[in-house]
Design a protein around this motif. Structure first.
Motif, mmCIF file in Angstrom:
data_model
loop_
_atom_site.group_PDB
_atom_site.id
_atom_site.type_symbol
_atom_site.label_atom_id
_atom_site.label_comp_id
_atom_site.label_asym_id
_atom_site.label_seq_id
_atom_site.Cartn_x
_atom_site.Cartn_y
_atom_site.Cartn_z
ATOM 1 N N ALA A 1 0.775 -1.212 0.102
ATOM 2 C CA ALA A 1 -0.046 0.168 -0.130
ATOM 3 C C ALA A 1 0.800 1.345 -0.026
ATOM 4 O O ALA A 1 0.675 2.197 -0.608
ATOM 5 N N ILE A 2 1.922 1.202 0.836
ATOM 6 C CA ILE A 2 2.909 2.287 0.812
ATOM 7 C C ILE A 2 3.415 2.456 -0.569
ATOM 8 O O ILE A 2 3.568 3.680 -1.139
ATOM 9 N N GLY A 3 4.030 1.424 -1.184
ATOM 10 C CA GLY A 3 4.506 1.369 -2.551
ATOM 11 C C GLY A 3 3.387 2.089 -3.700
ATOM 12 O O GLY A 3 3.878 2.783 -4.357
ATOM 13 N N LYS A 4 2.270 1.572 -3.574
ATOM 14 C CA LYS A 4 1.224 2.278 -4.399
ATOM 15 C C LYS A 4 1.141 3.434 -4.309
ATOM 16 O O LYS A 4 0.804 4.285 -5.393
ATOM 17 N N SER A 5 1.048 4.103 -2.903
ATOM 18 C CA SER A 5 0.816 5.401 -2.981
ATOM 19 C C SER A 5 1.895 6.270 -3.485
ATOM 20 O O SER A 5 1.790 7.298 -4.516
#
Lengths: 365, 365, 365, 365
Positions: free
Chosen positions: D344-348
């Motif tokens: 999720a952090i990466g997607k952001s």
């Protein structure tokens, strides 16, 4: 501690004599086989493996340092009567990880015409206290501080007068080894309870076996934990996807990482064991350090990650994962520490000679 | 790329035929010996090791897929005339780490009465471009997308008409492999330039050799880098203490950590190589993945830490450490990626069957 | 080194006076703003950021130790004429990471009625050698070994007689800082070239700025590298899936890991900078150590992983990733080392007082 | 679970109303203060902190989704009568880490003229089961699978008919939260027990608070564990050296590493809390993920290393280290997982919009 029943089973199957020479009725296992046995026991119960290993290492000291009469006597106790031996080394005021020093004193007995000894001191982490028949107690002759000249191991019968334990052993893991503190006050032992000449205990390539066996135990725990995670991931189906957790790419990733590192650690363990017989004491220190370091790091990582992979249920006591974590985190505290091992392995690579332990009184390496 | 002189030396010593069967005049090395040779060459020069390995893997494809006539012809080129072979697989629009797909097209030649083929496409990372005599070009028959039915390897002579390179290869490391982009435009090759039936290239347990050899190269680079650090630490004396850097406990710690992990990686590499001949294609994928994963992680860590241990001078080009770092960081980008390896190792442990590569057109595992 | 043009631009925009007090015509930036400026420059060019930072730290020493006359003179050189200053501390036989000791000797000039000094010694890693107008040379008064009494910084003009350089600077990274070795032979400097009383240089809370600025540089490089990876992953589409690399869950995972750790390191850097003005020298050592340690670990991990995420093309020199890796691996070798930083942070947490550097002659902490 | 006495104390001091708006008699703490409170409680007892946090998060749901009448009623129960609320979300067949899906069914009550509901299902990890007065039960309206349309939270009184628990909660850590399984069979609740419209629960920026509070708990546990290690190292003197363990450079190194990473994690936690009020739901997901990811990694590392630094005695139950390890290893299993957070952090960072949870029925991101 394993129940009496399991000890009898181990005895009946010969495993109490795993490290007793065949000439004395033991299995006389080569180190590679011995390590495989300890690792296998640890897959089932790390605590049993630890006590068997402590017992077996005492056997090795008797074999290396004992007189023919001592060997006959003590090996027969094991092979014929299934007696257990423990080893008590740790002390409250000393850190073996820093310096091997014994403050427990052994003195010649002045009483009457005795040619025996008297032992006084306090020991910690006394594995199998209350459970074994003999304890190999690490002492300093007359309280001297130069271990190369004063270190003495005395085999003290469990029923000797003057042994008292606080009976406390409430720990994170390795709970079944029951390793409380023990105080020895004026404990009298006969002359033939002492193994070898003072200072010999760190020179005969046996003290290094402790660490190699620990490595086998860590490896066995990690193997069992990973096997549980694999089994769980294959069987647990989650909704709404209705697929096994094993099909999750991140689970595959974590399992792959654990499997690869555990494989490597097992190879190092096997290699160290295979090279044992032809190695001298210094080389054995290196072999054991490499195996213990890698199995320590791997087992800590695997047992923690197994719980993560399994998820919330991984913390349930009905599953073996949480005990594996507790046992590994506890058992890997046994000396030498990771710090000491890394330094020792590095020294060896850098051509700086070093023994496995810094022995008090010796020049520090 | 190694100089002509060094190639001649390698040929003279038989190493260009390392993977050529003895029946055809090669060394026919078993995999354990082959891996040891590649690793040894990599300790001296990773670039030479890489080109020898690419060449040797082409030899294995010829051995696995070639007709008797093809074997006689191409092996003779190597053994008798010292010809070099390269392998061109990568393409600009595809990531082999994700899916093995070739967009370079091979078609039956319509011209006149030819029974040959025409190749069109663009290849990246063409190791030894301009330097070898033949290139094994990975193509799709008639541009089909199902690699199990269309994958074809064609041996294209370096002097074939229609080959153009951008001649650019300006990279972090592995600079001497000279691996520019190449465009093939209407390149005509004879019928016997094609190896085996379409789709066979991923089924014969040879494609997995790439990764095993890469692992040997990473291991060799890391060994050489660590040896340099050890040597430097022993020789460099710093003031005002006037002791060798080797006596610094933190240096010992770092060296110990590198040595222990490198030892483990080397054992895994050796074990994978030793088990190669009796393994099928799936098992070879696992053996190679384990070796490549562990040597990748270890070599990246070792080459970075060696520079840290040596300090500022570690970055000097006159010392081998900085090149080791650049070569490892570059060479470890070769497929499969760490991510893919971990997933594949995990799948194997979880009982989910998987090949080393996701092949386009096949069901994804 | 940045071109003359870029230096002029930096001067024109005031950045050469970033650390010059406003009263002397500089920007007089507070530390939080200064660190943000260095970090921003490093995102574009780490080498320029490093030279600006070295120059600025000399300004701080002049501000902390200089007489009013020295401040007027040297600050005017910078503000009005755009002169650059370098700092030469490292020496071939000493490791600053272990002990701060200077073997370069400064002596009172015996010649005639001079009240000046003569400097003799060899310096390594002389950033901006040949490029600046003045160099702050770290010396020992009369060659004494107790740095608390003998450490002296002399501002030597670039055109002083007796300065010779080997002109060699062929390194992994930070190549544009051009930091060769320099030999000073009987270099005469006037009395007012010396800053403050002997030994003061390590007591005024300025030497700690070096490390804080390095941290800003590592952070800036890592930010730029990650931004490149993100941009690449969003734009690169791979076949046959025809989706951006950014949609790959493992790429997202790696980017997430990098982003999270980089965020944390940036917060620590900002916090250390924000607390600078109210901190004493010991506290500044701790603030700088925390920032430098975390940015070191993060930047090394990020720059290596960015190449992995991008894949083979990540090693191309046409992309910024490979230079980021080389610059970070080189720049993070500047003292103090990771080992020393960890020990110092630990000492602080354990209540053991410690300065950033072990200074020769002082009791070791 | 904290004793009744401690709950009364928390109520008396207002902490049961930490997240109740001031207009309703609560403390109405801003998020930064709230996180500091939870972290402080966790330093003393992680289990109490967890139950306070679960209770407080229910308060936030009531505040975000409740009608004025519901707020008056339920907040008064807390503020005036010291009632505790729990939240029951987990279910046996679903992994929240993968997809948020509720199989517990809530239906309109057909009986007579009731306008109430009936709840049927099984919940796992029911924190404070048997101990609170109300439980916020996560359900699917009529058993629908599209959570955006069917997700409903019902406040069920502890004494409602049809609630049965297996009363089992035997786990590695977080033992005092007492979180057994609960079966709800035909549990009738009035119409005003339901909060907001179906599907709203994941859209109002409250579900993200769970993870932020967990992060505060992990941080508090780690702080307390490190403080214990520091205190122990300062006080424990080992022979024969007779110096405190704190003077050992490797202990300093480990403490330094823990302190630096914990500092960074605390900064991230503080930053996420400080930015909460002005963030929308998506941004809150990112803020919480960053804090939870870094505190998870740090707390796992710190609590394991603290035991290592302390040595054998670190595993004693009389010291807090072993409980810290068990609590952290257990508490960090709460969703989202590390894997999900990283993605999720990466997607952001990659510009791919994503919510904190994959919600069943929604397009997967």
């Amino acid at each position: 501690m394993a129940s009496l029943t399991s000890w009898r089973a181990l005895w009946r199957d010969g495993f109490l004599g795993a490290a007793v020479p065949a000439a004395h009725g033991g299995l006389g296992l080569d180190m590679a086989t011995y390590v495989a046995v300890i690792r296998t026991i640890a897959r089932g119960c790390a605590n049993t493996a630890m006590t068997v290993h402590m017992h077996s290492t005492v056997m090795r000291f008797i074999d290396a340092l004992g007189s023919p009469a001592q060997k006959r006597r003590y090996f027969a106790e094991v092979v014929e009567r299934g007696r257990l031996f423990g080893s008590w080394g740790s002390e409250p005021a000393v850190s073996l990880s820093r310096t091997l020093l014994m403050e427990t004193v052994i003195r010649h007995d002045d009483a009457g015409d005795s040619d025996g000894y008297v032992v006084d001191g306090v020991k910690h982490f006394c594995t199998m206290a209350l459970g074994a028949s003999y304890y190999m107690v690490w002492c300093a002759l007359d309280g001297g501080g130069d271990m190369a000249k004063c270190l003495v191991q005395a085999l003290v019968p469990a029923d000797a007068s003057g042994i008292a334990t606080d009976g406390r052993w409430d720990t994170l893991g390795m709970r079944a080894t029951f390793s409380p503190s023990v105080t020895l006050t004026g404990v009298r032992v006969p002359a033939d309870a002492v193994l070898g000449a003072p200072g010999m205990a760190v020179q005969v390539g046996v003290i290094e076996v402790f660490a190699l066996g620990y490595a086998a135990i860590y490896a066995g725990i990690a193997e069992a934990a990973l096997a549980f995670a694999v089994d769980y991931a294959k069987k647990r189906i989650v909704r709404p996807e209705n697929v096994a957790v094993a099909m999750d790419p991140t689970v595959q990733r974590h399992v792959g990482e654990m499997a690869a590192h555990l494989d490597a650690a097992l190879l190092v363990l096997g290699e160290s064991a295979a090279g044992w017989e032809r190695a001298d004491a210094l080389e054995r220190g290196l072999l054991a350090n490499k195996a213990k370091y890698l199995t320590t790091e791997t087992a800590l990582a695997v047992t923690s990650k197994v719980i993560q992979v399994v998820g919330g249920r991984g913390a349930y006591k009905e599953f073996p994962a949480e005990r594996a974590l507790r046992d590994v985190r506890t058992a890997t505290l046994m000396p030498p520490t990771v710090d000491r091992m890394l330094e020792a392995i590095g020294k060896s690579a850098l051509g700086v000679e070093t023994a496995m332990f810094n022995v008090a009184g010796a020049p520090k390496t």
